[in-house]
Enzyme design. Structure first.
Site, mmCIF file in Angstrom:
data_model
loop_
_atom_site.group_PDB
_atom_site.id
_atom_site.type_symbol
_atom_site.label_atom_id
_atom_site.label_comp_id
_atom_site.label_asym_id
_atom_site.label_seq_id
_atom_site.Cartn_x
_atom_site.Cartn_y
_atom_site.Cartn_z
ATOM 1 N N HIS A 143 0.842 -1.186 0.000
ATOM 2 C CA HIS A 143 0.000 0.000 0.000
ATOM 3 C C HIS A 143 0.889 1.252 0.000
ATOM 4 C CE1 HIS A 143 -3.781 -2.182 1.746
ATOM 5 N NE2 HIS A 143 -3.292 -2.765 0.681
ATOM 6 N N GLU A 169 1.326 3.742 2.100
ATOM 7 C CA GLU A 169 2.078 4.043 3.310
ATOM 8 C C GLU A 169 3.353 3.203 3.398
ATOM 9 O OE1 GLU A 169 -2.367 4.215 4.497
ATOM 10 O OE2 GLU A 169 -1.107 3.247 2.998
ATOM 11 N N ARG A 174 -10.250 5.529 -20.685
ATOM 12 C CA ARG A 174 -10.431 4.075 -20.703
ATOM 13 C C ARG A 174 -9.377 3.372 -19.852
ATOM 14 N NH1 ARG A 174 -11.660 2.539 -27.086
ATOM 15 N NH2 ARG A 174 -13.669 3.641 -27.245
#
Length: 335
Positions: A40, A42, A179
């Site tokens: 993630h 962090e 897109r």
């Protein structure tokens, strides 16, 4: 938020979060969410700091509340606590019931100063796809079409089975960029029959969106570009077609007679699709408008006129205009 934008389109079903670490009023690290299954934001920001001892005097800024549960990776809140950050500044709370304030609570219980709601509206806009699924229980829906100066979406007739481009090359490239960020794209039967579209990326890099096509009575020939199985494609029909399913071509039986847009959203939810571009013809687009199932509309006004043809959808909302060379982009928000 600009950092978070780097991961959009690659992190699903996770949101693409941005993180910045500040020490002595200087940015010392940045990070955004890795593709699904990876670290993630962090974690990526913290890993970019060589001397971890200074983190106890640092502030970490994140666009979304740090997670507090085990998924593919351990909780980010626990990692922040481990390094004893002085302060955490959060743009907006995570609506996911697995988090929903639990990350903030865990950080505060560890005696970390937590500030919530900094640039909250902007951060919520950044995470609009993820938050739509969590709060509205449906994907974020973008309507997109191009129309002439005199209000037509297509000519009355044409000789070849291919799209007639109303907007300029810059607008078309912007559509392919769009897109690359969205999870799926939808067209109706007539568009598939008349234009034989590919609905893939050609002038921008990224992942192709999942293709959806409405084909109530299976009129579209199997030789159509949409059925080439190079991209996952879902066909919505009223016929029994279970035996036709393959890895990249899936048939879903639905009821076309009532609340079609809502029914389409149910199929999208079943397939865990977070966002949808509706690129169909007037009938398909107007269905979503009439059922008030849309969040954003992008209308490209080209510098040409047809005098007669297929009339563009009607939408009655305020909009903002943006010039794209000789084109004009109108952006509507269904707040």
């Amino acid at each position: 938020m600009q950092i978070a934008e780097n991961g959009v389109g690659t992190t699903r079903p996770n949101p693409s979060v941005g993180a910045v670490i500040v020490y002595n009023n200087k940015i010392i690290a940045e990070g955004f969410t890795s593709p699904f299954g990876g670290s993630h934001a962090e974690v990526n920001a913290i890993n970019a700091v060589k001397d971890k001892s200074i983190l106890k005097e640092a502030t970490i800024y994140v666009t979304l509340e740090p997670c507090s549960h085990f998924g593919k990776t351990p909780p980010c809140a626990d990692l922040i606590i481990k390094h004893q950050f002085k302060q955490v500044v959060i743009g907006c709370l995570d609506s996911n019931t697995l988090v929903a304030g639990k990350g903030v609570k865990r950080l505060r219980e560890a005696s970390i100063n937590v500030v919530v709601g900094v640039l909250e509206d902007e951060c919520r806009a950044q995470h609009k796809r993820f938050l739509s699924v969590q709060e509205k229980f449906r994907p974020y829906i973008i309507l997109k079409w191009a129309e002439t100066k005199d209000g037509f979406i297509a000519p009355e007739s044409k000789k070849e089975k291919k799209p007639v481009f109303i907007s300029n090359s810059y607008s078309q490239q912007l559509v392919h960029k769009l897109r690359s960020k969205e999870h799926a794209i939808l067209v109706g039967t007539n568009t598939a029959l008349v234009d034989n579209p590919k609905l893939n990326l050609r002038s921008w890099s990224g992942q192709n969106p999942i293709r959806l096509v409405l084909d109530r009575t299976l009129k579209i020939e199997q030789s159509a570009n949409l059925f080439d199985e190079t991209v996952k494609t879902i066909v919505l029909t009223e016929n029994n077609t279970e035996k036709l399913n393959s890895e990249n071509l899936i048939f879903e039986k639905i009821n076309f007679d009532a609340n079609l847009a809502a029914t389409i959203c149910n199929v999208l939810t079943k397939h865990k699709i977070q966002s949808l571009i509706v690129e169909g013809g007037t009938q398909t687009l107007q269905t979503f408008i009439d059922e008030d199932l849309w969040d954003e509309a992008l209308v490209f006004i080209g510098n040409s006129s047809f005098k007669k043809g297929v009339v563009a959808p009607k939408i009655t909302k305020n909009y903002k205009e943006h010039p794209i060379k000789e084109d004009v982009l109108k952006i509507y928000k269904n707040d």
